[in-house]
Design an enzyme around this catalytic site. Structure first.
Site, short mmCIF file in Angstrom:
data_model
loop_
_atom_site.label_atom_id
_atom_site.label_comp_id
_atom_site.label_asym_id
_atom_site.label_seq_id
_atom_site.Cartn_x
_atom_site.Cartn_y
_atom_site.Cartn_z
N SER A 40 14.44 4.66 15.13
CA SER A 40 13.50 4.17 14.14
C SER A 40 12.96 5.27 13.22
CB SER A 40 12.37 3.43 14.84
OG SER A 40 11.54 2.81 13.91
N HIS A 41 11.64 5.45 13.25
CA HIS A 41 10.97 6.40 12.35
C HIS A 41 10.89 7.79 12.98
CE1 HIS A 41 8.38 4.66 15.25
NE2 HIS A 41 7.57 5.69 15.14
N ASP A 76 11.82 2.73 6.77
CA ASP A 76 11.97 3.79 7.76
C ASP A 76 13.42 4.08 8.11
OD1 ASP A 76 12.47 1.45 9.13
OD2 ASP A 76 11.65 2.20 11.01
N ASP A 98 15.63 3.04 10.31
CA ASP A 98 16.60 1.96 10.50
C ASP A 98 16.31 0.73 9.64
OD1 ASP A 98 14.28 1.56 12.04
OD2 ASP A 98 15.31 0.25 13.45
N ASP A 135 13.62 -1.26 9.24
CA ASP A 135 12.85 -2.44 9.63
C ASP A 135 11.37 -2.33 9.30
OD1 ASP A 135 12.28 -0.64 11.63
OD2 ASP A 135 12.89 -1.92 13.29
N ARG A 136 10.87 -1.13 9.02
CA ARG A 136 9.46 -0.99 8.66
C ARG A 136 9.29 -0.98 7.14
NH1 ARG A 136 6.20 2.90 12.72
NH2 ARG A 136 7.04 2.04 14.64
N LYS A 183 12.10 -7.16 12.49
CA LYS A 183 11.29 -6.93 11.31
C LYS A 183 12.21 -6.39 10.21
CE LYS A 183 9.25 -2.60 13.00
NZ LYS A 183 9.50 -2.50 14.45
C1 G16 Z 1 8.79 -0.55 17.53
C2 G16 Z 1 8.66 -2.02 17.84
C3 G16 Z 1 7.39 -2.58 17.25
C4 G16 Z 1 6.19 -1.75 17.70
C5 G16 Z 1 6.41 -0.30 17.36
C6 G16 Z 1 5.32 0.59 17.90
O1 G16 Z 1 8.98 -0.40 16.16
O2 G16 Z 1 9.77 -2.74 17.33
O3 G16 Z 1 7.29 -3.91 17.66
O4 G16 Z 1 5.04 -2.23 17.07
O5 G16 Z 1 7.63 0.14 17.92
O6 G16 Z 1 5.33 0.54 19.30
P1 G16 Z 1 4.46 1.52 20.17
O7 G16 Z 1 3.04 1.30 19.71
O8 G16 Z 1 4.70 1.09 21.58
O9 G16 Z 1 4.90 2.92 19.87
P2 G16 Z 1 10.10 0.60 15.60
O10 G16 Z 1 10.03 0.47 14.12
O11 G16 Z 1 9.68 1.96 16.11
O12 G16 Z 1 11.39 0.14 16.19
#
Ligand code: G16
Length: 544
Positions: A113-114, A278, A280, A282-283, A377
């Site tokens: 992800s990010h 971000d 991948d 999705d954000r 997302k």
């Molecule tokens: C992932 C999840 C999200 C979550 C986020 C933060 O996002 O898909 O549903 O809100 O992590 O999670 P945490 O608070 O446990 O770090 P992404 O964009 O990182 O894949």
């Protein structure tokens, strides 16, 4: 084709977190580490055998190597067909869409992800089920259980598979189809939004926008959609070349990591609309000229205006937000007379609600929003939604949001993150706080009185599964909230997240700075959790 059965021993740290297994690249490169996890997916997900699987990732360092390993293991585990994005690339929402349109049995998405990339950065692997969404807890639990029992994995002695040309090929018994990662997704976007109106807006002299792809996966998607299909001027997409290390930066769409975009949007002659996605894809982050839209507000504004968007003209069935996300969307749902569900953090919890037709839109404070068009997302979708909204209302981002606040009140909101805390310390903080919860109701902190305090648990209304321990909540009598939880996506130590919110309805008090407006709550949070003492930190590392 020769199949090797390789003896291995379980790793004890392969329990997927909020969103798949995320570790440092060096961890994933340990002998057998990736293979063990992939074999655990194949063993526990027997539906993949003889079926089709989607494979792709955000292009970060180790993506290409992992794709080759997974393809060889897929052959050995009798997967009939793997559809892979060109060059091993698929954004998370595009992978979700492909799983759904191909009727695939599931998909493997490679992303952290990010989180930063490169040899010293992070890598991740996530399994998505046949609805296109992240595996629910029952599935991640089964994968984890399999990982703890593993004594071998299967891998074919296959030649390097060409993933750099679109087309079909057979490798042993398995078919590999390499697809353009952008095309189907761009078609989907065109089917949801009013592209002619958005094209007219983007081509008008009085409007300008910038999209920051952060050298991550959305570069090619944004160029194809914004610059090619919608005719935005060349240069609208910034930092558009995907790089394996994201140019050495965090591909995290916030004002710290999308610094250049922030400077532009808060500078002289700022563009009218700014956005970023971000690693991948999705954000999303949404900005107006000199104006930041908090993700929670963004979800609420989208819900209140969805009828202006072609795909959602008929109205919304319902909405959902994760528990720590602000209650701004709840107020909209109430006005619309539709249900609003409160789920634990993690996109996987929206899957059943979407599949069961209970909700159309959902979102999280962590810069994620989406609808029932996919089961992930979707960053670019959110950006296009806002663009369509601006075109439909003919107003600026700031005016749209301020009018929303005048109507529904403003849910002042912030999240404070304390990163890389020693895990023991973080656990101690949560344990102490959990123990103090029962004493809290009725306690006053200045003018704020605690109405209830609990450890959030969720019963899924569709399958009745229960998830406990999802965050400690202090709920105040005036509707304000403080939530504490530990992140499930970090790779170093523990990250404490403190979420703070209060509702303001006085019309002349809606334009304050969030930190100032939430100062009394911030102070309460720091003192009840003894944050300074237990984390050793004077201030949060990141404030969003
Ligand atoms: C992932 C999840 C999200 C979550 C986020 C933060 O996002 O898909 O549903 O809100 O992590 O999670 P945490 O608070 O446990 O770090 P992404 O964009 O990182 O894949």
């Amino acid at each position: 084709m020769e199949i090797r059965v390789v003896a291995t021993r379980p790793f004890t740290d392969q329990k997927p977190g909020t969103s798949g297994l995320r570790k440092q690249v060096s961890h994933f490169r340990k002998p057998h580490y990736l293979e063990n996890f992939v074999q655990s997916i194949f063993i526990s997900q027997q539906g993949l055998r003889g079926g089709e699987m989607i494979l792709g990732g955000d292009g970060r360092f180790f993506n290409r190597e992992a794709v080759q390993v997974i393809l060889r293991m897929a052959i050995a585990n009798e997967i009939r067909k793997v559809t892979v994005g060109l060059g091993g690339i698929l954004s998370t929402p595009a992978a979700s869409h492909l799983i759904r349109t191909r009727g695939a049995a599931g998909g493997i998405v490679l992303s952290a992800s990010h989180n930063p990339g490169g040899p010293t950065g992070d890598f991740g692997i996530k399994f998505n089920v046949a609805n296109g969404g992240p595996a629910p807890e029952s599935v991640t639990g089964a994968i984890h259980a399999a990982s703890l029992e593993l004594d071998h994995y299967r891998i074919a002695r296959a030649p390097h598979v060409d993933i750099d040309h679109v087309g079909r090929q057979h490798v042993g018994e398995m078919e590999v189809e390499v697809v353009d990662p952008v095309h189907d997704y761009a078609d989907l976007m065109e089917s949801l939004f009013d592209f002619p109106a958005m094209r007219a807006l983007l081509q008008s002299k009085s409007f300008s926008m910038r999209f920051d792809a952060m050298h991550a996966v959305t570069g090619p998607y944004a160029q194809a959609i914004l610059e090619q299909r919608l005719g935005a001027p060349a240069g609208t997409v910034m930092r558009k070349e995907p790089l394996a290390d994201f140019g050495g930066r965090h591909p995290d769409p916030n004002l710290t990591h999308a610094r250049e975009l922030g400077e532009l949007m808060y500078g002289r002659d700022a563009p009218d609309f700014g956005a970023a996605s971000d690693g991948d894809g999705d954000r999303n982050m949404i900005l107006g000229s000199g104006f930041f839209v908090s993700p929670s507000d963004s979800l609420a504004v989208m819900a209140a205006n969805a009828h202006l968007i072609p795909a959602y003209q008929a109205g919304l069935k319902g909405v959902a937000r994760s528990m720590p996300t602000s209650q701004a969307v709840d107020a909209v749902a109430e006005a619309l007379g539709i249900p609003c569900y409160e789920t634990p953090t993690g996109w996987k919890f929206f899957g059943n609600l979407l599949d069961d037709g209970r909700i159309t839109l959902c979102g999280e404070e962590s810069f994620g929003t989406s609808s029932d068009h996919v089961r992930e997302k979707d960053g670019l979708w959110a950006v296009l939604f806002w663009l369509n909204l601006i075109a439909a209302r003919g107003q600026s981002v700031a005016t749209i949001v301020r009018e929303h606040w005048q109507r529904f009140g403003r849910h002042y909101y912030t999240r404070h993150d304390y990163e890389e805390i020693e895990t023991d310390r973080a656990e101690e903080l949560m344990t102490r706080l959990r123990a103090a919860l029962s004493e809290m109701p009725g306690r006053s902190f200045g003018s704020l009185r605690v109405r209830a305090a609990d450890d959030f648990s969720y019963r899924d209304p569709v399958d009745d599964s229960v998830s406990t321990g999802q965050g400690l909540r202090m709920l105040f009598e005036d509707g304000a909230r403080i939530v504490f939880r530990l992140s499930g996506t970090g790779t170093l130590g523990a990250t404490l997240r403190v979420y703070l919110e209060r509702h303001e309805t006085r019309p002349d008090q809606l334009d304050e700075d969030s930190q100032a407006a939430l100062a009394p709550l911030i102070e309460i949070a720091e003192s009840v959790a003894d944050i300074r003492n237990l984390t050793g930190k004077e201030a949060p590392d990141v404030i969003t």
